[in-house]
Scaffold this motif. Structure first.
Motif, PDB file in Angstrom:
ATOM      1  N   ARG A   7       0.483  -2.063   0.153  1.00  0.00           N
ATOM      2  CA  ARG A   7       0.223   0.359   0.108  1.00  0.00           C
ATOM      3  C   ARG A   7       1.396   1.305  -0.222  1.00  0.00           C
ATOM      4  O   ARG A   7       0.266   2.407  -0.905  1.00  0.00           O
ATOM      5  N   ILE A   8       2.350   1.314   0.540  1.00  0.00           N
ATOM      6  CA  ILE A   8       3.297   1.899   0.350  1.00  0.00           C
ATOM      7  C   ILE A   8       4.491   2.092  -0.027  1.00  0.00           C
ATOM      8  O   ILE A   8       4.878   2.658  -0.327  1.00  0.00           O
ATOM      9  N   GLU A  29       7.583  10.412  -0.197  1.00  0.00           N
ATOM     10  CA  GLU A  29       8.849  10.596   0.730  1.00  0.00           C
ATOM     11  C   GLU A  29       8.680  10.592   2.050  1.00  0.00           C
ATOM     12  O   GLU A  29       9.318   9.986   2.912  1.00  0.00           O
ATOM     13  N   GLU A  30       6.917  10.531   2.136  1.00  0.00           N
ATOM     14  CA  GLU A  30       6.718  11.022   4.179  1.00  0.00           C
ATOM     15  C   GLU A  30       6.285   9.090   4.254  1.00  0.00           C
ATOM     16  O   GLU A  30       6.843   8.914   5.259  1.00  0.00           O
ATOM     17  N   ALA A  31       6.725   7.756   2.898  1.00  0.00           N
ATOM     18  CA  ALA A  31       6.487   6.371   3.393  1.00  0.00           C
ATOM     19  C   ALA A  31       7.801   5.860   4.258  1.00  0.00           C
ATOM     20  O   ALA A  31       8.141   4.930   5.076  1.00  0.00           O
ATOM     21  N   VAL A 107      -0.436   9.068   5.332  1.00  0.00           N
ATOM     22  CA  VAL A 107       1.077   8.476   4.920  1.00  0.00           C
ATOM     23  C   VAL A 107       0.244   7.633   3.730  1.00  0.00           C
ATOM     24  O   VAL A 107       1.224   7.657   2.918  1.00  0.00           O
ATOM     25  N   VAL A 108      -0.501   7.093   4.416  1.00  0.00           N
ATOM     26  CA  VAL A 108      -1.185   5.787   3.698  1.00  0.00           C
ATOM     27  C   VAL A 108      -1.875   6.994   2.567  1.00  0.00           C
ATOM     28  O   VAL A 108      -2.042   6.829   1.128  1.00  0.00           O
ATOM     29  N   THR A 115      -0.293   6.842  -5.739  1.00  0.00           N
ATOM     30  CA  THR A 115      -0.920   5.356  -7.277  1.00  0.00           C
ATOM     31  C   THR A 115      -1.646   6.167  -7.972  1.00  0.00           C
ATOM     32  O   THR A 115      -1.713   5.627  -8.428  1.00  0.00           O
ATOM     33  N   ALA A 116      -2.804   6.942  -7.504  1.00  0.00           N
ATOM     34  CA  ALA A 116      -3.999   7.511  -8.554  1.00  0.00           C
ATOM     35  C   ALA A 116      -3.240   7.841  -9.083  1.00  0.00           C
ATOM     36  O   ALA A 116      -4.155   8.996 -10.408  1.00  0.00           O
ATOM     37  N   GLY A 117      -1.816   8.823  -9.132  1.00  0.00           N
ATOM     38  CA  GLY A 117      -1.202   9.608 -10.465  1.00  0.00           C
ATOM     39  C   GLY A 117      -0.886  11.039  -9.544  1.00  0.00           C
ATOM     40  O   GLY A 117      -1.474  12.003 -10.829  1.00  0.00           O
TER      41      GLY A 117
END
Length: 131
Positions: A7-8, A29-31, A107-108, A115-117
């Motif tokens: 997911r991340i 970056e946050e992940a 973060v998610v 992921t969704a662009g």
């Protein structure tokens, strides 16, 4: 929230002899700090229990927002001597993405945007290349 690593992050994997190589790359970056905290060598070793019979080494690549893992003694001796279905380690990356980890909601959400662009500051569908 508890989510699958996929997911991340994304992952790539391969092999050299009896060692599988798994790279895990943060989607946002946050992940990356979450990856560093949650995706340890011990957790990867446990996730691959029954497959990885040797040491798991972890390498941090902060400039890439990535972690790299070497899973020693994981391929039944390697491609030329193993009876394993995936003696080359090609599916190890996809398997790693199933590891469940704790991730803050924000973060998610940031990773879901990627992921969704919906990269912040750029309209959806805009060319994201630097050239």
């Amino acid at each position: 929230m508890r989510v699958p690593l996929g997911r991340i992050a994304i992952a790539r994997s391969g092999d050299k002899g009896d060692t599988a190589n798994v790279g895990v790359i943060a989607l946002a970056e946050e992940a990356y700090p979450i990856l560093v905290k949650e995706v340890t060598g011990d957790r990867i070793k446990q996730h691959f229990r029954g497959i990885c019979h040797g040491e798991v080494e972890r390498f941090e690549l902060p400039n890439l927002g990535a972690l790299n893992f070497l899973l020693h003694e994981s391929l039944g001796g390697g491609g030329t001597v193993s009876l394993m279905l995936d003696a080359q380690g090609k599916t190890f990356g996809a398997t790693a993405l199933g590891l469940e980890i704790e991730v803050p909601d924000a973060v998610v959400a940031a990773c879901d945007q990627v992921t969704a662009g919906e990269v912040p500051g750029r309209p959806v569908g805009e060319d994201r290349s630097d050239g």
